[in-house]
Design a protein around this motif. Sequence first.
Motif, mmCIF file in Angstrom:
data_model
loop_
_atom_site.group_PDB
_atom_site.id
_atom_site.type_symbol
_atom_site.label_atom_id
_atom_site.label_comp_id
_atom_site.label_asym_id
_atom_site.label_seq_id
_atom_site.Cartn_x
_atom_site.Cartn_y
_atom_site.Cartn_z
ATOM 1 N N ASP A 230 -40.161 -2.185 -5.597
ATOM 2 C CA ASP A 230 -40.209 -1.093 -6.564
ATOM 3 C C ASP A 230 -41.279 -1.315 -7.629
ATOM 4 N N TRP A 231 -41.903 -0.225 -8.076
ATOM 5 C CA TRP A 231 -42.738 -0.233 -9.269
ATOM 6 C C TRP A 231 -41.878 0.269 -10.427
ATOM 7 N N VAL A 232 -41.811 -0.525 -11.511
ATOM 8 C CA VAL A 232 -40.926 -0.239 -12.630
ATOM 9 C C VAL A 232 -41.744 -0.220 -13.913
ATOM 10 N N GLU A 233 -41.583 0.822 -14.720
ATOM 11 C CA GLU A 233 -42.243 0.871 -16.031
ATOM 12 C C GLU A 233 -41.449 0.033 -17.032
ATOM 13 N N VAL A 234 -42.160 -0.805 -17.782
ATOM 14 C CA VAL A 234 -41.510 -1.627 -18.800
ATOM 15 C C VAL A 234 -42.315 -1.557 -20.092
ATOM 16 N N GLU A 235 -41.631 -1.808 -21.206
ATOM 17 C CA GLU A 235 -42.266 -1.763 -22.521
ATOM 18 C C GLU A 235 -41.667 -2.838 -23.412
ATOM 19 N N ALA A 236 -42.243 -2.985 -24.614
ATOM 20 C CA ALA A 236 -41.769 -3.992 -25.559
ATOM 21 C C ALA A 236 -40.267 -3.846 -25.788
ATOM 22 N N GLY A 237 -39.549 -4.967 -25.689
ATOM 23 C CA GLY A 237 -38.111 -4.981 -25.854
ATOM 24 C C GLY A 237 -37.336 -5.010 -24.556
ATOM 25 N N ASP A 238 -37.999 -4.760 -23.421
ATOM 26 C CA ASP A 238 -37.337 -4.804 -22.117
ATOM 27 C C ASP A 238 -37.303 -6.244 -21.592
ATOM 28 N N PHE A 239 -36.291 -6.521 -20.753
ATOM 29 C CA PHE A 239 -36.153 -7.840 -20.147
ATOM 30 C C PHE A 239 -36.051 -7.697 -18.638
ATOM 31 N N MET A 240 -36.824 -8.519 -17.914
ATOM 32 C CA MET A 240 -36.773 -8.566 -16.458
ATOM 33 C C MET A 240 -36.238 -9.937 -16.030
ATOM 34 N N TRP A 241 -35.401 -9.916 -15.018
ATOM 35 C CA TRP A 241 -34.698 -11.118 -14.556
ATOM 36 C C TRP A 241 -34.904 -11.190 -13.047
ATOM 37 N N LEU A 242 -35.619 -12.230 -12.571
ATOM 38 C CA LEU A 242 -36.025 -12.309 -11.170
ATOM 39 C C LEU A 242 -35.438 -13.549 -10.507
#
Length: 276
Positions: A230-242
């Motif tokens: 997936d392509w996911v839009e992210v911005e300041a304040g978001d958290f990604m967990w892989l």
Amino acid sequence: MTERSYFAQTGGHPPQTELMTGRAVFTEAYAVLPKGTMRDITTSYLPFWDATRLWVIARPLTGFAETFSQYLMEVQPGGGSARGETEAGVEGVIFVVEGRLSLEIEGARHEMGEGGYAYLPADSRWSLRNAGQGAARFHWIRKLYEPVEGLEKPDPIVTSDAEVTPSEMPGTEGRWATTRFVDPADLRHDMHVTIVTFQPGGVIPFEETHVMEHGLYVLEGKAVYKLNRDWVEVEAGDFMWLRAFCPQACYAGGPGPFRYLLYKDVNRHAGFLPRR
């Protein structure tokens, strides 16, 4: 180093008129916690921490990301803890996004401002207080340290984003750089917490697929991130967990730099399950 801004979560609640549908997703390979998920109702509290609340944004989960936990801490003026870490064998990293902290490690006192970084060795004695007039907010990343016979435990480190020169990735003309607070060749360390910076239009030009687990908290800017399929839009304040081996790439959207705080486990053998 130019002056930086860091997104600091403040909580609160949306009005009853706001739509509930957002960008949060949890899959078999990754999770995205947008900044809007971090509301007052999702906070937690810890023993021996005064005037403090936190958001737990990562914790070990069997079959997902198993090596680390990550908290967003909010400490009111005068608050903090005289017993920062209560579990044996656990190391930590603190990164300050707002306010001022007074940190004491093994009797040595350090004053930390926005962009401040501290590595806290396993079983070290440390305490922390909010030394400012307003709320202090910081990331606290924790990991069970994996000792190796013949290697001493790492020493404490206290520095800041402003004090470390980013290392440019080869062939990128500065569009992609990493701020490394720990020498990558120092094998005493079994985790790295860095800041990755992309200038507008900068990319990870291939799908990284590797054994390291990741936590990525967006400090500044916005991007489109490739996570698994997936392509996911992210911005300041978001958290990604892989989790390990989740394919990943990104494209920085501008108009300013895209920066994130990155956790990964490093420098150790792949573990085996106990024999039955």
